[in-house]
Design a protein around this motif. Sequence first.
Motif, PDB file in Angstrom:
ATOM      1  N   GLU A  31      51.949  43.406  36.595  1.00 16.43           N
ATOM      2  CA  GLU A  31      52.954  43.961  37.506  1.00 16.43           C
ATOM      3  C   GLU A  31      53.511  45.270  36.970  1.00 16.43           C
ATOM      4  OE1 GLU A  31      56.003  41.430  39.289  1.00 16.43           O
ATOM      5  OE2 GLU A  31      54.777  39.704  38.687  1.00 16.43           O
ATOM      6  N   SER A  32      53.674  45.337  35.648  1.00 12.06           N
ATOM      7  CA  SER A  32      54.269  46.565  35.094  1.00 12.06           C
ATOM      8  C   SER A  32      53.286  47.735  35.252  1.00 12.06           C
ATOM      9  CB  SER A  32      54.709  46.341  33.645  1.00 12.06           C
ATOM     10  OG  SER A  32      53.763  46.814  32.748  1.00 12.06           O
ATOM     11  N   ASP A  33      51.992  47.460  35.116  1.00 11.24           N
ATOM     12  CA  ASP A  33      50.995  48.508  35.387  1.00 11.24           C
ATOM     13  C   ASP A  33      51.081  48.978  36.836  1.00 11.24           C
ATOM     14  OD1 ASP A  33      49.826  48.981  32.956  1.00 11.24           O
ATOM     15  OD2 ASP A  33      48.197  47.528  33.228  1.00 11.24           O
ATOM     16  N   ARG A  40      53.985  56.738  39.399  1.00  6.94           N
ATOM     17  CA  ARG A  40      53.209  57.949  39.097  1.00  6.94           C
ATOM     18  C   ARG A  40      52.405  58.415  40.312  1.00  6.94           C
ATOM     19  NH1 ARG A  40      50.454  57.076  33.329  1.00  6.94           N
ATOM     20  NH2 ARG A  40      50.039  59.303  33.583  1.00  6.94           N
ATOM     21  N   LYS A  41      52.676  57.800  41.458  1.00  4.47           N
ATOM     22  CA  LYS A  41      52.065  58.209  42.730  1.00  4.47           C
ATOM     23  C   LYS A  41      50.545  58.105  42.730  1.00  4.47           C
ATOM     24  CE  LYS A  41      56.047  60.855  43.973  1.00  4.47           C
ATOM     25  NZ  LYS A  41      56.768  62.077  43.999  1.00  4.47           N
ATOM     26  N   ILE A  42      50.045  57.152  41.955  1.00  6.74           N
ATOM     27  CA  ILE A  42      48.606  56.890  41.979  1.00  6.74           C
ATOM     28  C   ILE A  42      48.302  55.991  43.178  1.00  6.74           C
ATOM     29  CG2 ILE A  42      46.822  55.571  40.745  1.00  6.74           C
ATOM     30  CD1 ILE A  42      48.136  56.782  38.158  1.00  6.74           C
ATOM     31  N   LYS A  58      43.590  57.580  42.031  1.00  6.21           N
ATOM     32  CA  LYS A  58      42.851  57.854  40.791  1.00  6.21           C
ATOM     33  C   LYS A  58      42.401  56.537  40.189  1.00  6.21           C
ATOM     34  CE  LYS A  58      45.478  61.913  39.316  1.00  6.21           C
ATOM     35  NZ  LYS A  58      44.465  62.965  39.343  1.00  6.21           N
ATOM     36  N   LYS A  59      41.422  56.615  39.293  1.00  8.06           N
ATOM     37  CA  LYS A  59      41.059  55.412  38.558  1.00  8.06           C
ATOM     38  C   LYS A  59      42.260  55.005  37.706  1.00  8.06           C
ATOM     39  CE  LYS A  59      37.676  53.098  35.821  1.00  8.06           C
ATOM     40  NZ  LYS A  59      36.258  52.924  35.510  1.00  8.06           N
ATOM     41  N   TYR A  60      42.540  53.725  37.665  1.00  2.77           N
ATOM     42  CA  TYR A  60      43.702  53.238  36.929  1.00  2.77           C
ATOM     43  C   TYR A  60      43.319  51.898  36.325  1.00  2.77           C
ATOM     44  CZ  TYR A  60      48.611  52.222  35.965  1.00  2.77           C
ATOM     45  OH  TYR A  60      49.795  51.943  35.344  1.00  2.77           O
ATOM     46  N   ARG A  61      43.333  51.821  34.993  1.00  2.76           N
ATOM     47  CA  ARG A  61      42.787  50.633  34.298  1.00  2.76           C
ATOM     48  C   ARG A  61      41.378  50.370  34.865  1.00  2.76           C
ATOM     49  NH1 ARG A  61      46.010  50.096  29.896  1.00  2.76           N
ATOM     50  NH2 ARG A  61      48.212  49.938  30.440  1.00  2.76           N
ATOM     51  N   HIS A  62      41.101  49.119  35.258  1.00  2.31           N
ATOM     52  CA  HIS A  62      39.758  48.808  35.771  1.00  2.31           C
ATOM     53  C   HIS A  62      39.635  49.061  37.276  1.00  2.31           C
ATOM     54  CE1 HIS A  62      42.183  45.237  36.439  1.00  2.31           C
ATOM     55  NE2 HIS A  62      41.335  44.900  37.402  1.00  2.31           N
ATOM     56  N   ILE A  63      40.714  49.502  37.903  1.00  4.77           N
ATOM     57  CA  ILE A  63      40.681  49.734  39.359  1.00  4.77           C
ATOM     58  C   ILE A  63      40.105  51.125  39.631  1.00  4.77           C
ATOM     59  CG2 ILE A  63      42.042  49.699  41.496  1.00  4.77           C
ATOM     60  CD1 ILE A  63      42.379  47.105  40.007  1.00  4.77           C
ATOM     61  N   GLU A  64      38.971  51.166  40.316  1.00  5.53           N
ATOM     62  CA  GLU A  64      38.320  52.454  40.579  1.00  5.53           C
ATOM     63  C   GLU A  64      39.139  53.297  41.548  1.00  5.53           C
ATOM     64  OE1 GLU A  64      35.643  53.594  39.142  1.00  5.53           O
ATOM     65  OE2 GLU A  64      34.688  51.794  38.323  1.00  5.53           O
ATOM     66  N   ARG A  65      39.014  54.595  41.434  1.00  5.28           N
ATOM     67  CA  ARG A  65      39.557  55.514  42.428  1.00  5.28           C
ATOM     68  C   ARG A  65      38.994  55.136  43.800  1.00  5.28           C
ATOM     69  NH1 ARG A  65      37.068  60.514  44.410  1.00  5.28           N
ATOM     70  NH2 ARG A  65      38.616  61.382  45.836  1.00  5.28           N
ATOM     71  N   GLY A  66      39.841  55.153  44.814  1.00  4.64           N
ATOM     72  CA  GLY A  66      39.364  54.864  46.166  1.00  4.64           C
ATOM     73  C   GLY A  66      39.400  53.392  46.524  1.00  4.64           C
TER      74      GLY A  66
END
Lengths: 413, 413
Positions: A31-33, A40-42, A58-66
């Motif tokens: 949740e904190s991520d 950060r408006k990702i 954007k890509k964030y941890r294991h979550i791909e961009r898009g």
Amino acid sequence: MDIDIDMLKRNKNQRLLNILPKISERLNITESDLKNAINRKIIAHDTYKNQKYILFKKKYRHIERGTILFLNENLDYIMGYPKIRRAMVLDPTLKNYFIDKIAIEEKLDGYNVRIAKINNTEIVAITRGGRICPFTTKKALKFIDTKILNDYPDIMLCGEMIGLNNPYVPYYYPEVDNNINYEGDTSDNSNDIENLGFYIFDIRNKETNKSLTISQKGELLKKYNLPHIQPIDIVNKEEISKIKEIILKLDHEKREGIILKDPDMVINPIKYTTHHTQCSDLSIAFTYMYDLGINFMFSRLVREGYQSIEFNENKEEMEQRAKEIGESILYPMINTIKKVSKNETIREDFEIFMDNEEDLNEFLVYLKKLHIAYVILEKEQINNSIIKIKIGRLYNSTNDKIKSHLNGNLWSD
Amino acid sequence: MDIDIDMLKRNKNQRLLNILPKISERLNITESDLKNAINRKIIAHDTYKNQKYILFKKKYRHIERGTILFLNENLDYIMGYPKIRRAMVLDPTLKNYFIDKIAIEEKLDGYNVRIAKINNTEIVAITRGGRICPFTTKKALKFIDTKILNDYPDIMLCGEMIGLNNPYVPYYYPEVDNNINYEGDTSDNSNDIENLGFYIFDIRNKETNKSLTISQKGELLKKYNLPHIQPIDIVNKEEISKIKEIILKLDHEKREGIILKDPDMVINPIKYTTHHTQCSDLSIAFTYMYDLGINFMFSRLVREGYQSIEFNENKEEMEQRAKEIGESILYPMINTIKKVSKNETIREDFEIFMDNEEDLNEFLVYLKKLHIAYVILEKEQINNSIIKIKIGRLYNSTNDKIKSHLNGNLWSD
């Protein structure tokens, strides 16, 4: 009526915060991520036919961009298409990277689309950046028999939309000339040709991104009679000269390049592009010289250096390559500056075919939402069920900056 | 001994804070602005021969980039040399910008130096960025009779250090071949030729940056017999065709370009460069392809577009320009990649002449302080009072990145 945009955004984020524990569990991210990604408006909000969804810009941890996640009961989500890295040189990159065999597929110059089912009912087409594009969704549903998604609701069909008649990468491919059929008209009117097609290159689990092997994919697509990219060859990873021959042939035919895959798809594919593509990209970059990023230009230039060495070019071949690089830079730039000096507007024109005014409007609203500046240049009702529209995408930085220079404004560099 | 760098920095800043009111008064800038500049690391500390000074790493309010202020009794300061803006096109820029006449001076391809007196005694040579360079200071004192600074202690002599034998912009100029004189040796040894010279282009008040007029400057420099850039011509601002002829001549002679000035120096000068310079810059940029910024490359490319149109080029001339652009990009890049593939190191070599080991060491310490990576390649004691050293500046990003690509590492673009 005054609308407080900031308040609307805060409300949206507040609603999101309420279901954060569920999303966190669904995406396997803390949740904190997630909160951090919101701050950060990702994570952005969007809506498709009244269905709210969030997307990762954007890509964030294991979550791909898009990656997009629907704020529905099940929190349906479709993972983003992973970034395909590039071999700057084929030798020794391929020997180091691959296990034994390499499946070679053609890389087409269009835009990446994922087609998947949501809510157990609806089929959507998602762009690389994570938007449900109404144009692409409608066209994909015409090109693709989606029965496969009824039988396998967990998969996404990853493919390339190509051809002249699309709003993003209008590049002509001879193999996708379609007659636009309508009843009662037998005339041979070139207006009735839509150059557009969709070719599947991967079948992946829409949540895990796990891919079918090359042969499983081939069989399934054949079984469902779905258009797909044909494998060019499967070679041993040492057979780099065979791959180079393919590159030269594709370059000669003005095609984009290749995607190299492990036949079992246990490692990520990599890409390699032709000299033709590098020059064609440079031409586009210098046509819209102050709009496309300079990283875009630089990356095309360095590829040319490595390619010349890898293909062991002689003096004449290097001269030819240098000439083509220089011309791809200078001529489009001169054309663009001359146009502006004649008070013409720099835009990229594309023609698309739509079924009706409603669809057209939906698409135009979509463009506005993405802050794409455009003008409608022509609109022609071809028959009861087809409208052809010519849209010009405006490149405002290029227009404004060139005008400013030509008017005598100084430049700090 | 452990040195706490952060603590040292804090101490330096603390000392600075104690005299902030005085500095604020001297520079006519508020204390809060100064504090902000310190916090944002725009102000750096440095030392020259035990004299502490601060420098501005960026333009900040009215304080130019490269301004230095000595932490001595009087808080002597020397304002940075102002940015010279560029005309992307000559017509109509010059007509709009200038008042009536334009003084045309040649722009030399070296590095900008300000020479001024501090502490009422000492003469220093300051680089554009605001560092007192020991190499430049020593050479400037040889080339320049500094009597003028005794008579006019408030001025700074702004000029260009040019020639092959300098550590920053080693570019050969035939007019600065000097015999290195030493007693008793009459041999004609090409080792004894130092290609280096200093040409003054502006005389300015060192605090206000106010400049002498072109004619005042000319007279004063003549009176003191100081080397200076000769005016090429003075034209009416409408006579752009004359200026274009000068550009073409300079381009043909492989010279850098021109600086255009108001004869009274009441408005800032502007610059314009030749096709030769653009291509030569591109060659350097692509020799050290991952070290020089991509903005550097892009700016040279766009200048070529405007120049081709301004000079109304025909098909053959455009072709020639395109060819030269392409070759300036591709060939240096190929050379560099090939060198790395043969395990050679990419460096820029320069030879400089120093008087003694002490001066040499002082200069090497200076390079280290600026974080410039280098290797000493050769060192030759020519006679009792002259050492020739060959230094190679290392371009580590270029070396490392190319090596990585050639070894098969993948690239995300």
